[in-house]
Design a protein around this motif. Structure first.
Motif, PDB file in Angstrom:
ATOM      1  N   ARG A   1       0.931  -1.051   0.084  1.00 11.31           N
ATOM      2  CA  ARG A   1       0.059   0.074   0.285  1.00 11.31           C
ATOM      3  C   ARG A   1       0.826   1.160  -0.038  1.00 11.31           C
ATOM      4  O   ARG A   1       1.746   1.528   0.817  1.00 11.31           O
ATOM      5  CB  ARG A   1      -0.712   0.054   1.180  1.00 11.31           C
TER       6      ARG A   1
ATOM      7  N   VAL B   1      -0.569  -5.610   2.599  1.00  9.55           N
ATOM      8  CA  VAL B   1      -1.824  -6.378   2.788  1.00  9.55           C
ATOM      9  C   VAL B   1      -2.189  -7.439   1.589  1.00  9.55           C
ATOM     10  O   VAL B   1      -1.052  -7.594   1.038  1.00  9.55           O
ATOM     11  CB  VAL B   1      -2.929  -5.203   2.416  1.00  9.55           C
ATOM     12  N   GLY B   2      -3.026  -8.152   2.017  1.00 13.99           N
ATOM     13  CA  GLY B   2      -3.513  -9.246   1.099  1.00 13.99           C
ATOM     14  C   GLY B   2      -3.377 -10.513   1.488  1.00 13.99           C
ATOM     15  O   GLY B   2      -2.822 -10.714   2.631  1.00 13.99           O
ATOM     16  N   PRO B   3      -3.862 -11.591   0.678  1.00 18.21           N
ATOM     17  CA  PRO B   3      -3.764 -13.008   1.061  1.00 18.21           C
ATOM     18  C   PRO B   3      -2.634 -13.587   1.381  1.00 18.21           C
ATOM     19  O   PRO B   3      -2.495 -14.687   2.039  1.00 18.21           O
ATOM     20  CB  PRO B   3      -4.604 -13.733  -0.047  1.00 18.21           C
TER      21      PRO B   3
ATOM     22  N   GLU C   1      -1.635 -12.897   4.938  1.00 19.55           N
ATOM     23  CA  GLU C   1      -2.613 -13.596   5.682  1.00 19.55           C
ATOM     24  C   GLU C   1      -2.198 -15.102   5.911  1.00 19.55           C
ATOM     25  O   GLU C   1      -2.157 -15.654   6.995  1.00 19.55           O
ATOM     26  CB  GLU C   1      -4.167 -13.394   5.153  1.00 19.55           C
TER      27      GLU C   1
ATOM     28  N   SER D   1      -8.563   0.991   5.865  1.00 18.58           N
ATOM     29  CA  SER D   1      -8.659   0.151   4.486  1.00 18.58           C
ATOM     30  C   SER D   1      -9.183  -1.012   4.876  1.00 18.58           C
ATOM     31  O   SER D   1      -8.870  -1.848   6.042  1.00 18.58           O
ATOM     32  CB  SER D   1      -7.190  -0.180   4.011  1.00 18.58           C
ATOM     33  N   SER D   2      -9.929  -1.662   4.172  1.00 17.60           N
ATOM     34  CA  SER D   2     -10.686  -3.051   4.398  1.00 17.60           C
ATOM     35  C   SER D   2      -9.606  -4.114   4.525  1.00 17.60           C
ATOM     36  O   SER D   2      -9.707  -5.018   5.065  1.00 17.60           O
ATOM     37  CB  SER D   2     -11.935  -3.180   3.620  1.00 17.60           C
ATOM     38  N   MET D   3      -8.805  -4.101   3.314  1.00 23.36           N
ATOM     39  CA  MET D   3      -7.617  -5.078   3.404  1.00 23.36           C
ATOM     40  C   MET D   3      -6.504  -5.137   4.558  1.00 23.36           C
ATOM     41  O   MET D   3      -6.219  -6.140   4.880  1.00 23.36           O
ATOM     42  CB  MET D   3      -6.755  -4.750   2.013  1.00 23.36           C
ATOM     43  N   GLU D   4      -6.318  -3.915   4.946  1.00 19.81           N
ATOM     44  CA  GLU D   4      -5.498  -3.914   6.373  1.00 19.81           C
ATOM     45  C   GLU D   4      -6.258  -4.220   7.231  1.00 19.81           C
ATOM     46  O   GLU D   4      -5.762  -5.138   8.158  1.00 19.81           O
ATOM     47  CB  GLU D   4      -5.167  -2.228   6.239  1.00 19.81           C
TER      48      GLU D   4
ATOM     49  N   SER E   1      -8.399  -6.784   7.308  1.00 18.64           N
ATOM     50  CA  SER E   1      -8.192  -8.354   7.020  1.00 18.64           C
ATOM     51  C   SER E   1      -7.337  -8.662   7.756  1.00 18.64           C
ATOM     52  O   SER E   1      -6.989  -9.720   8.174  1.00 18.64           O
ATOM     53  CB  SER E   1      -8.687  -8.405   5.637  1.00 18.64           C
ATOM     54  N   LEU E   2      -6.143  -8.145   7.298  1.00 21.03           N
ATOM     55  CA  LEU E   2      -4.691  -8.654   7.732  1.00 21.03           C
ATOM     56  C   LEU E   2      -4.505  -8.314   9.225  1.00 21.03           C
ATOM     57  O   LEU E   2      -4.019  -9.280   9.882  1.00 21.03           O
ATOM     58  CB  LEU E   2      -3.698  -7.748   7.031  1.00 21.03           C
TER      59      LEU E   2
ATOM     60  N   GLY F   1     -12.627   0.254   7.747  1.00 20.85           N
ATOM     61  CA  GLY F   1     -12.665  -1.276   7.894  1.00 20.85           C
ATOM     62  C   GLY F   1     -12.594  -1.577   9.368  1.00 20.85           C
ATOM     63  O   GLY F   1     -11.651  -1.160  10.225  1.00 20.85           O
TER      64      GLY F   1
END
Length: 255
Positions: A148, A155-157, A160, A188-191, A193-194, A220
């Protein structure tokens, strides 16, 4: 006595400062003017960035957070972040394996780490990893993923999945907002999630947040406050907020 517009605006701002909010109905009755007049007053004050309107009332500032670049955020609350970082460093113990998430509070924490024996750090922040890599007594692991640009973090899968392979003693988490009902948030929604995966991987969750983060929400949601073990913040925290956190069983450290 009939108040003019300037007098009404001054009284509205005074009440906002004292009470933390004002309602359209209360102001209408107190000033003996119509609801339409009060709404116009609040609209004018909002346009001057003096308050934020929401659902029939007004509060001192917009509770929803706009994302800013890390270089901008680093210049905000610098003294408070430094004191928080020093206090966070005192929580480290020999052979700790820790996660350092993203954000300017945790970058400042990285600058203030005095290595303990056997310290291992997994970092989501590129800046944090670079800072810590200069110390030969710290084993640094960089989390993988999509970078980012605004936060210089990943961030991201990929990240994770990487987190699922390890277990850590502590997570040091920076956030954009802390709401007593809604919990921890980031822009951030991705952040977010992480961060959720980081929480699963760590035994103790320590939030580093200056007092300006309380009462605010980001896009998020990370988690509820029941997942948090400790919050390190500054003396600007409101007494009622501090007492509520104590009631929830959270260890609150104030610097």
């Amino acid at each position: 006595m009939v108040l003019n517009i300037a007098e009404r605006h001054k009284l509205i701002l005074d009440k906002l400062k004292t009470n933390g909010f004002v309602t359209v109905n209360d102001l209408s009755q107190e000033f003996s003017v119509s609801l339409v007049t009060i709404r116009k007053d609040l609209k004018l004050l909002e346009e001057r960035n003096l308050l934020f309107r929401t659902h029939g009332k007004a509060i001192p500032a917009d509770p929803y957070i706009t994302e800013h670049h890390v270089n901008v955020k680093e210049k905000l609350q610098t003294k408070e972040k430094n004191l928080i970082a020093i206090a966070a460093g005192l929580t480290l113990e020999p052979f700790d394996s820790i996660i350092i998430a993203s954000g300017t509070s945790v970058i400042e924490f990285a600058r203030n780490i005095k290595p303990v024996e056997g310290l291992t750090v997994l970092s989501a922040s590129l800046n944090t990893s670079l800072i810590l890599s200069e110390n030969p007594n710290i084993d640094v692991m960089q989390l993988g993923g999509i970078v980012r640009a605004s936060s210089s973090s990943v961030v991201g899968p990929i990240g994770e999945k990487m987190l699922a392979e390890f277990t850590f003693t502590k997570l040091f988490l920076g956030v954009d907002g802390i709401d007593l009902d809604y919990g921890l948030t980031t822009t951030s929604s991705m952040e977010a999630s992480l961060n959720k995966e980081m929480i699963k991987a760590a035994q103790k969750i320590i939030v580093l947040a200056d007092s300006s983060k309380f009462g605010r929400k980001g896009f998020g949601r990370i988690c509820g406050l029941d997942d948090v073990d400790q919050i390190i913040t500054d003396s600007g925290i409101e007494t009622k907020t501090k007492n509520k956190l104590f009631e929830l069983g959270i260890d609150v450290t104030i610097v």
